[in-house]
Design an enzyme around this catalytic site. Structure first.
Site, PDB file in Angstrom:
ATOM      1  N   SER A   1       5.509  -4.710   5.413  1.00 41.11           N
ATOM      2  CA  SER A   1       5.670  -4.913   4.156  1.00 41.11           C
ATOM      3  C   SER A   1       4.731  -4.220   3.295  1.00 41.11           C
ATOM      4  CB  SER A   1       5.528  -6.247   3.851  1.00 41.11           C
ATOM      5  OG  SER A   1       4.295  -6.704   4.238  1.00 41.11           O
TER       6      SER A   1
ATOM      7  N   ASP B   1       0.639 -14.940  14.853  1.00 42.72           N
ATOM      8  CA  ASP B   1      -0.291 -13.542  14.733  1.00 42.72           C
ATOM      9  C   ASP B   1      -1.417 -14.168  13.985  1.00 42.72           C
ATOM     10  OD1 ASP B   1      -0.698 -11.237  14.691  1.00 42.72           O
ATOM     11  OD2 ASP B   1       0.574 -10.419  12.962  1.00 42.72           O
TER      12      ASP B   1
HETATM   13  N1  LIG Z   1      -1.092 -13.245  -1.650  1.00 43.76           N
HETATM   14  C1  LIG Z   1      -1.881 -12.312  -1.406  1.00 43.76           C
HETATM   15  N2  LIG Z   1      -3.014 -11.992  -2.118  1.00 43.76           N
HETATM   16  C2  LIG Z   1      -3.894 -11.307  -2.005  1.00 43.76           C
HETATM   17  N3  LIG Z   1      -3.677 -10.274  -1.164  1.00 43.76           N
HETATM   18  C3  LIG Z   1      -2.572 -10.320  -0.215  1.00 43.76           C
HETATM   19  C4  LIG Z   1      -1.817 -11.298  -0.074  1.00 43.76           C
HETATM   20  N4  LIG Z   1      -0.911 -11.314   0.779  1.00 43.76           N
HETATM   21  C5  LIG Z   1      -1.340 -10.246   1.371  1.00 43.76           C
HETATM   22  N5  LIG Z   1      -2.471  -9.501   1.073  1.00 43.76           N
HETATM   23  C6  LIG Z   1      -2.920  -8.508   1.487  1.00 43.76           C
HETATM   24  O1  LIG Z   1      -1.922  -7.699   2.150  1.00 43.76           O
HETATM   25  C7  LIG Z   1      -2.551  -7.495   3.612  1.00 43.76           C
HETATM   26  C8  LIG Z   1      -1.067  -7.380   4.404  1.00 43.76           C
HETATM   27  O2  LIG Z   1      -0.366  -8.933   4.206  1.00 43.76           O
HETATM   28  P1  LIG Z   1       0.635  -9.315   5.501  1.00 43.76           P
HETATM   29  O3  LIG Z   1      -0.157  -9.625   6.703  1.00 43.76           O
HETATM   30  O4  LIG Z   1       1.420 -10.634   4.783  1.00 43.76           O
HETATM   31  O5  LIG Z   1       1.591  -8.117   5.661  1.00 43.76           O
HETATM   32  P2  LIG Z   1       2.591  -7.701   7.043  1.00 43.76           P
HETATM   33  O6  LIG Z   1       3.360  -6.608   6.631  1.00 43.76           O
HETATM   34  O7  LIG Z   1       3.229  -9.127   7.429  1.00 43.76           O
HETATM   35  O8  LIG Z   1       1.243  -7.498   7.961  1.00 43.76           O
HETATM   36  P3  LIG Z   1       1.299  -7.661   9.505  1.00 43.76           P
HETATM   37  O9  LIG Z   1       1.332  -6.099  10.026  1.00 43.76           O
HETATM   38  O10 LIG Z   1       0.013  -8.046   9.781  1.00 43.76           O
HETATM   39  O11 LIG Z   1       2.366  -8.519  10.016  1.00 43.76           O
HETATM   40  C9  LIG Z   1      -3.334  -8.803   3.932  1.00 43.76           C
HETATM   41  O12 LIG Z   1      -4.168  -8.699   5.103  1.00 43.76           O
HETATM   42  C10 LIG Z   1      -4.005  -8.724   2.728  1.00 43.76           C
HETATM   43  O13 LIG Z   1      -5.066  -8.085   2.518  1.00 43.76           O
END
Ligand SMILES: Nc1ncnc2c1ncn2[C@@H]1O[C@H](COP(=O)(O)OP(=O)(O)OP(=O)(O)O)[C@@H](O)[C@H]1O
Length: 338
Positions: free
Chosen positions: A55, A167
């Site tokens: 994402s 994770d």
């Molecule tokens: N609610 C929030 N407020 C501020 N920053 C956020 C928030 N949610 C996510 N982030 C930022 O975005 C980054 C990625 O978010 P997240 O881990 O939810 O994404 P992902 O696509 O699921 O990543 P992964 O590759 O770890 O699965 C976080 O490490 C953080 O820096």
């Protein structure tokens, strides 16, 4: 889930400048947005605040200048499934140390977005990075370990059905303005019996440097794999080092192995010098540092990293150990926001 959501349309007509929310609201206050809302609340995706494997996360501005974060999954059915899985889990979770879901967009095919509360101090990995402007004080490091353990205790032991996060890592721990933390990213989570599915039928989860070797061998996700990830996070909090060194590619669990071994053998009798060698050098002038607390944190990490997984503590055992052995945590009351 459709029965969970009741669609009540509302119109914000107080000012033309505010984005018009044309979506739906649930009884519990979770708003269902349109794609137009996602575009307008993020000012056309103008401020990227994070990105991950599944994402992109954009700053969103709600009415009254309140900030939020839109986590957007676009472009494939696979990403859409990750979105749906995270949505369904977040709809069931409410805890002071788990990121709060405020709303979502769902096109039912390949695009979904989660509106989350905004955590202004970013993630723990960035905060521990040596380029970070602020050195995270020891007192906050123990509080973060304690709060993450409380969040894990909630999903592992207090939810029905129980949830395995899948994770646990420092970039999935977000910090608010007071450096209190919230666990995020439930895109890899497994609920109840789905955690026992073999790897041939489902995608492997976890991140390099944090993945339980037992899970890598068997593909069986369990609460104990979360405890392993937590053990690595505690090593990061103590040492200020990354789970996988960017320079040498070394894993922290490997560099810490001799110390972990000594901690398992000697417990609190371990030589202070060895503990100080592993400790983040930026904490040397921190008045809140207490070497006995460092030993407790290392003891917790050592137990969480044990093999076989059955030897690892549960999240509630970690919560109890931390609160008993780290007096500075007494200012945080269990389960309540600090
Ligand atoms: N609610 C929030 N407020 C501020 N920053 C956020 C928030 N949610 C996510 N982030 C930022 O975005 C980054 C990625 O978010 P997240 O881990 O939810 O994404 P992902 O696509 O699921 O990543 P992964 O590759 O770890 O699965 C976080 O490490 C953080 O820096």
């Amino acid at each position: 889930m459709s029965c969970f959501l009741t669609c009540v349309r509302f119109d914000d007509s107080t000012t033309d400048k505010k984005p018009k929310i044309t979506g739906s609201v649930s009884v519990s206050g979770i708003t269902c947005y349109t794609w137009g809302d996602v575009e307008s609340l993020t000012s056309n995706f103008s401020r990227l605040i994070g990105s991950g494997g599944y994402s992109s996360i954009y700053l969103a501005r709600l009415s009254g200048a309140k900030k939020a974060a839109f986590k957007v999954h676009v472009g494939s059915h696979r990403l859409y499934q990750v979105f749906r899985s995270e949505l369904e889990i977040l709809l069931r979770l409410q805890h002071p140390h788990i990121v709060k879901l405020l709303g979502y967009f769902d096109d039912s095919e390949e695009t979904g977005a989660l509106l989350l509360e905004y955590l202004p101090q970013g993630n723990l990995q960035e905060k521990l990075n040596h380029n970070s402007k602020q050195v995270l004080p020891w007192r906050n490091r123990t509080a973060i370990a304690f709060q993450v353990a409380q969040a894990m205790e909630h999903i592992h032991e207090k939810c029905s059905p129980q949830i395995v996060h899948g994770d646990i890592k420092s970039s999935n721990i977000l910090l608010d303005k007071n450096l209190n933390c919230k666990l995020c990213d439930f895109g890899s989570a497994r609920v109840g019996f789905s955690s026992m599915v073999q790897p041939s039928t489902t995608m492997m989860i976890g991140s390099p440097g944090y993945t339980d070797p037992h899970y890598l061998r068997t593909g069986i996700a369990s609460k104990k794999m979360d405890m392993y990830g937590f053990g690595v996070v505690v090593l990061e909090l103590v040492s200020g080092k990354e789970a996988v060194s960017a320079e040498k590619g070394e894993m922290l669990v490997h560099t810490a192995a001799p110390l972990i071994h000594d901690i398992c053998d000697l417990g609190a009798n371990i030589a202070e010098e060895k503990v100080r060698q592993f400790l983040d050098p930026r904490l040397s002038k921190d008045s809140s540092l207490d070497i006995e607390e460092v030993k407790t944190m290392l003891g917790v990490a050592a137990f969480c990293l044990r093999s076989p997984p059955s030897l690892r503590p549960s999240a509630s055992q970690v919560v109890q150990t931390l609160v008993q052995k780290i007096p500075s945590l007494s200012f945080l009351s269990c389960g309540k926001e600090a």
